[in-house]
Design a protein around this motif. Structure first.
Motif, PDB file in Angstrom:
ATOM      1  N   ARG A 147      -0.609   8.106  -1.554  1.00  0.00           N
ATOM      2  CA  ARG A 147      -0.664   8.861  -2.772  1.00  0.00           C
ATOM      3  C   ARG A 147      -0.966  10.590  -2.355  1.00  0.00           C
ATOM      4  NH1 ARG A 147       1.933   6.714  -6.752  1.00  0.00           N
ATOM      5  NH2 ARG A 147       0.945   4.700  -7.180  1.00  0.00           N
TER       6      ARG A 147
ATOM      7  N   GLU B 277     -13.721   3.949  -1.472  1.00  0.00           N
ATOM      8  CA  GLU B 277     -12.568   2.926  -2.136  1.00  0.00           C
ATOM      9  C   GLU B 277     -13.234   2.624  -3.391  1.00  0.00           C
ATOM     10  OE1 GLU B 277     -10.516  -1.398  -1.509  1.00  0.00           O
ATOM     11  OE2 GLU B 277     -11.681  -0.492   0.153  1.00  0.00           O
TER      12      GLU B 277
ATOM     13  N   THR C 191      -5.227  -3.014  -8.375  1.00  0.00           N
ATOM     14  CA  THR C 191      -5.007  -2.063  -7.157  1.00  0.00           C
ATOM     15  C   THR C 191      -6.404  -1.448  -7.082  1.00  0.00           C
ATOM     16  OG1 THR C 191      -4.618  -0.365  -9.051  1.00  0.00           O
ATOM     17  CG2 THR C 191      -2.717  -1.618  -8.284  1.00  0.00           C
ATOM     18  N   ALA C 192      -6.453  -0.603  -5.604  1.00  0.00           N
ATOM     19  CA  ALA C 192      -7.538   0.240  -5.489  1.00  0.00           C
ATOM     20  C   ALA C 192      -7.080   1.483  -4.852  1.00  0.00           C
ATOM     21  CB  ALA C 192      -8.308  -0.647  -4.599  1.00  0.00           C
ATOM     22  N   ARG C 193      -7.769   2.460  -4.787  1.00  0.00           N
ATOM     23  CA  ARG C 193      -7.858   3.709  -4.180  1.00  0.00           C
ATOM     24  C   ARG C 193      -8.599   3.803  -3.030  1.00  0.00           C
ATOM     25  NH1 ARG C 193     -11.310   7.985  -4.137  1.00  0.00           N
ATOM     26  NH2 ARG C 193     -10.413   9.993  -3.268  1.00  0.00           N
TER      27      ARG C 193
ATOM     28  N   ASP D 225      -2.209  -2.375  -3.543  1.00  0.00           N
ATOM     29  CA  ASP D 225      -1.646  -3.251  -4.866  1.00  0.00           C
ATOM     30  C   ASP D 225      -1.755  -4.485  -4.412  1.00  0.00           C
ATOM     31  OD1 ASP D 225      -0.603  -4.412  -6.924  1.00  0.00           O
ATOM     32  OD2 ASP D 225       0.990  -3.104  -7.377  1.00  0.00           O
TER      33      ASP D 225
ATOM     34  N   THR E 163       0.866  -1.101   0.051  1.00  0.00           N
ATOM     35  CA  THR E 163       0.084  -0.132   0.001  1.00  0.00           C
ATOM     36  C   THR E 163       0.941   1.231  -0.118  1.00  0.00           C
ATOM     37  OG1 THR E 163      -1.794  -1.133   1.231  1.00  0.00           O
ATOM     38  CG2 THR E 163      -1.761   1.205   1.284  1.00  0.00           C
TER      39      THR E 163
ATOM     40  N   LEU F 219      -8.759   0.637  -9.154  1.00  0.00           N
ATOM     41  CA  LEU F 219      -8.214   1.367 -10.296  1.00  0.00           C
ATOM     42  C   LEU F 219      -7.563   0.451 -11.501  1.00  0.00           C
ATOM     43  CD1 LEU F 219      -5.747   3.534  -8.299  1.00  0.00           C
ATOM     44  CD2 LEU F 219      -7.709   4.419  -9.287  1.00  0.00           C
ATOM     45  N   ARG F 220      -7.049  -0.579 -11.200  1.00  0.00           N
ATOM     46  CA  ARG F 220      -6.574  -1.467 -12.103  1.00  0.00           C
ATOM     47  C   ARG F 220      -6.851  -3.130 -11.995  1.00  0.00           C
ATOM     48  NH1 ARG F 220      -2.583   3.133 -12.188  1.00  0.00           N
ATOM     49  NH2 ARG F 220      -1.514   2.108 -10.402  1.00  0.00           N
TER      50      ARG F 220
ATOM     51  N   GLU G 201      -4.873   9.471   1.423  1.00  0.00           N
ATOM     52  CA  GLU G 201      -5.133   8.609   0.184  1.00  0.00           C
ATOM     53  C   GLU G 201      -4.142   7.514  -0.229  1.00  0.00           C
ATOM     54  OE1 GLU G 201      -6.779  10.299  -3.290  1.00  0.00           O
ATOM     55  OE2 GLU G 201      -7.841  12.016  -2.019  1.00  0.00           O
ATOM     56  N   LEU G 202      -4.364   6.167  -0.156  1.00  0.00           N
ATOM     57  CA  LEU G 202      -3.710   5.051  -0.387  1.00  0.00           C
ATOM     58  C   LEU G 202      -4.096   4.416  -1.687  1.00  0.00           C
ATOM     59  CD1 LEU G 202      -4.104   3.667   3.182  1.00  0.00           C
ATOM     60  CD2 LEU G 202      -2.387   5.457   2.371  1.00  0.00           C
ATOM     61  N   GLU G 203      -2.928   3.829  -2.184  1.00  0.00           N
ATOM     62  CA  GLU G 203      -3.119   2.955  -3.367  1.00  0.00           C
ATOM     63  C   GLU G 203      -2.755   1.557  -2.794  1.00  0.00           C
ATOM     64  OE1 GLU G 203      -2.026   2.079  -8.015  1.00  0.00           O
ATOM     65  OE2 GLU G 203      -1.696   4.111  -7.229  1.00  0.00           O
TER      66      GLU G 203
END
Length: 158
Positions: A67, A106, A86-88, A80, A64, A109-110, A76-78
């Motif tokens: 960001r 939440e 991945t998630a915001r 993985d 994590t 993202l990808r 704010e975290l990303e």
């Protein structure tokens, strides 16, 4: 997109104390077994935590990254999670009288999480977020309040 909120019976600084402790991450993030600093100085932008999640009898490892960090108002975290994507995760920390309103938002993202994103997964995220915010509230509310600035003894006065 999963958005949930919780009123915590302590001021924002007390909430921030828990969020800014990298070792406590696993204490409030549902599903995380352990966490440890991976790079940088948590929670500065670019800092990362390594974490372990137990899923279907296997340990999965993720990272994590911070960001956005605006103490004690926003984090704010990303996250993985490798093949899961991945998630915001955004935490908005608002003073609410003598208490704190925490809003968690939440979304994927990808990766697989984004490809499979649907209303059923959002409902599951809502349950997970309720658990996370309940854990966060318990950690914050059970902690000993910090002594007011003038109440500490033995200081140099400055």
């Amino acid at each position: 997109m999963a958005v949930r909120h919780r009123l915590i019976a302590r001021p924002p600084a007390a909430v921030w104390d828990v969020l800014s402790d990298p070792v406590r991450y696993a204490d409030w993030v549902v599903g995380t077994r352990e966490s440890a600093p991976a790079e940088g100085e948590w929670p500065e932008v670019g800092a990362a935590l390594a974490y372990t999640v137990r899923l279907a009898g296997k340990d999965l490892h993720g990272r994590t990254m911070v960001r956005r960090c605006e103490p004690p108002r926003a984090l704010e975290l990303e996250a993985d999670s490798g093949p899961l994507g991945t998630a915001r995760i955004a935490l908005d920390i608002r003073p609410w009288g003598e208490e704190t309103l925490v809003i968690m938002d939440e979304h994927p993202l990808r990766g697989l999480g984004g490809a499979l994103h649907n209303a059923v997964l959002d409902a599951l995220q809502q349950l997970r977020h309720r658990g996370m915010l309940n854990r966060l509230a318990r950690l914050v509310e059970d902690a000993e309040p910090a002594a007011p600035q003038g109440a500490r003894g033995g200081g140099d006065g400055g």
